[in-house]
Scaffold this active site. Structure first.
Site, short mmCIF file in Angstrom:
data_model
loop_
_atom_site.label_atom_id
_atom_site.label_comp_id
_atom_site.label_asym_id
_atom_site.label_seq_id
_atom_site.Cartn_x
_atom_site.Cartn_y
_atom_site.Cartn_z
N ASN A 14 0.84 -1.21 0.00
CA ASN A 14 0.00 0.00 0.00
C ASN A 14 0.87 1.25 0.00
O ASN A 14 0.53 2.24 -0.66
CB ASN A 14 -0.96 -0.01 1.19
CG ASN A 14 -2.19 -0.85 0.90
OD1 ASN A 14 -3.04 -0.46 0.11
ND2 ASN A 14 -2.26 -2.02 1.51
N MET A 89 1.15 -2.53 12.29
CA MET A 89 0.53 -3.53 13.15
C MET A 89 0.51 -3.13 14.62
O MET A 89 0.76 -3.95 15.51
CB MET A 89 1.25 -4.88 12.98
CG MET A 89 1.26 -5.38 11.55
SD MET A 89 -0.40 -5.50 10.85
CE MET A 89 -0.94 -7.03 11.60
N ASN A 106 -6.44 4.80 7.71
CA ASN A 106 -6.02 3.39 7.69
C ASN A 106 -6.72 2.70 6.53
O ASN A 106 -7.83 3.07 6.15
CB ASN A 106 -6.40 2.71 9.00
CG ASN A 106 -5.95 1.26 9.06
OD1 ASN A 106 -4.83 0.94 8.63
ND2 ASN A 106 -6.80 0.38 9.55
N HIS A 108 -8.13 -1.07 5.38
CA HIS A 108 -8.48 -2.35 6.00
C HIS A 108 -9.07 -3.28 4.95
O HIS A 108 -9.90 -2.85 4.14
CB HIS A 108 -9.49 -2.10 7.13
CG HIS A 108 -9.86 -3.35 7.85
ND1 HIS A 108 -9.04 -3.93 8.80
CD2 HIS A 108 -10.94 -4.17 7.73
CE1 HIS A 108 -9.61 -5.04 9.24
NE2 HIS A 108 -10.76 -5.20 8.62
N GLY A 142 -11.39 3.47 18.38
CA GLY A 142 -11.92 2.11 18.25
C GLY A 142 -11.07 1.29 17.29
O GLY A 142 -10.20 1.81 16.59
N ASP A 144 -10.59 -0.34 13.99
CA ASP A 144 -11.08 -0.28 12.61
C ASP A 144 -12.48 0.33 12.57
O ASP A 144 -13.37 -0.17 11.85
CB ASP A 144 -11.08 -1.69 11.98
CG ASP A 144 -9.69 -2.30 11.94
OD1 ASP A 144 -8.73 -1.54 11.72
OD2 ASP A 144 -9.56 -3.51 12.13
N ALA A 172 -7.79 -3.83 -4.78
CA ALA A 172 -8.77 -2.77 -4.48
C ALA A 172 -8.19 -1.77 -3.49
O ALA A 172 -8.36 -0.55 -3.63
CB ALA A 172 -10.05 -3.38 -3.94
N GLU A 173 -7.46 -2.26 -2.48
CA GLU A 173 -6.82 -1.36 -1.51
C GLU A 173 -5.92 -0.36 -2.24
O GLU A 173 -5.92 0.84 -1.96
CB GLU A 173 -5.97 -2.16 -0.51
CG GLU A 173 -6.77 -3.08 0.39
CD GLU A 173 -5.86 -3.84 1.36
OE1 GLU A 173 -4.93 -3.24 1.91
OE2 GLU A 173 -6.09 -5.05 1.55
C1 GRF Z 1 -3.12 -4.78 3.96
O1 GRF Z 1 -3.96 -5.84 3.61
C2 GRF Z 1 -3.85 -3.78 4.82
O2 GRF Z 1 -5.20 -3.69 4.50
C3 GRF Z 1 -3.69 -4.36 6.20
O3 GRF Z 1 -2.39 -4.89 6.22
C4 GRF Z 1 -2.00 -5.23 4.88
C5 GRF Z 1 -0.72 -4.50 4.62
O4 GRF Z 1 -0.16 -4.86 3.39
N1 GRF Z 1 -3.96 -3.33 7.19
P1 GRF Z 1 1.02 -3.99 2.78
O5 GRF Z 1 2.12 -3.93 3.83
O6 GRF Z 1 0.48 -2.64 2.44
O7 GRF Z 1 1.47 -4.75 1.56
#
Ligand code: GRF
Length: 202
Positions: A14, A89, A106, A108, A142, A144, A172-173
């Site tokens: 991402n 994380m 964020n 998700h 909270g 997510d 999609a992200e």
């Molecule tokens: C993604 O699936 C995101 O939605 C989740 O952790 C993953 C991170 O992947 N929070 P990356 O490190 O961006 O490849």
């Protein structure tokens, strides 16, 4: 140029989508700094390759508040206006959120509020939903849970296992995160209760 800071813990795909959008001029700002709480996170290399400052802030042996205050200080020191969590994380404490009120996003891997927490793609697959997806939301205290900026639905195909579904959700992200960042940097999101109304969205 408005400055974005990205927090990561791992792979950084991402982050890569955000870096690519920034270099294409479609992010609405620049990525000023990337911070990982994990030394050796692959995303750090992605940042360096893009010429972006990449720092490590190890959380081990410190209280959540101390670590969060240090990271918030780093980001503020680099002029960051918007913080993007990209596979970070760690839960953020109020100390961090107070430093960037309403200015932490964020991504998700589910259609929130369904399947918050870890392993959302597997949760969705095991539940047997026919549609899942990706969500970008404003971070609040909270899990997510904050106001939603963007979502994209992803069908669950009969032949999918959790990994195939996760791979399609990840695509999609990568589409929705840069456009959500742009909306926020352009000041087009306005909170009404917990709804984020987006100017110019049809
Ligand atoms: C993604 O699936 C995101 O939605 C989740 O952790 C993953 C991170 O992947 N929070 P990356 O490190 O961006 O490849």
């Amino acid at each position: 140029m408005k400055k974005v800071g990205v927090l990561i813990s791992g792979r950084g795909s991402n982050l890569q989508a955000l870096l690519d959008a920034a270099s294409a001029g479609s992010l609405g700002g620049e990525i000023a700094v990337v911070v990982s709480n994990v030394e050796g996170a692959a995303g750090l290399e992605r940042a360096r390759r893009a010429g972006v400052l990449a720092l490590v802030s190890d959380h081990r042996g410190r209280s959540r508040e101390d670590h969060d205050a240090a990271v918030a200080g780093l980001l503020a020191g680099h002029g960051v206006e918007l913080v993007c969590l990209a596979g970070y994380m760690r839960l953020l404490s109020p100390v961090f959120l107070r430093a960037f009120p309403g200015r932490v996003l964020n991504v998700h891997p589910s259609l929130l509020p369904a399947f918050p927490g870890r392993d959302a793609q597997r949760q969705a697959w095991e539940h047997g939903v026919k549609v899942s997806g990706a969500t970008v939301h404003v971070v609040d205290e909270g899990l997510d849970a904050g106001p939603i900026v963007a979502q994209e639905a992803v069908p669950v195909l009969e032949e999918d296992g959790p990994d195939e579904l996760a791979a399609r959700i990840l695509e999609a992200e990568h589409r929705i995160y840069p456009s959500a960042v742009r909306i926020m940097l352009e000041g087009r999101g306005r909170l009404e209760g917990r709804r984020l109304r987006i100017e110019g969205r049809t």
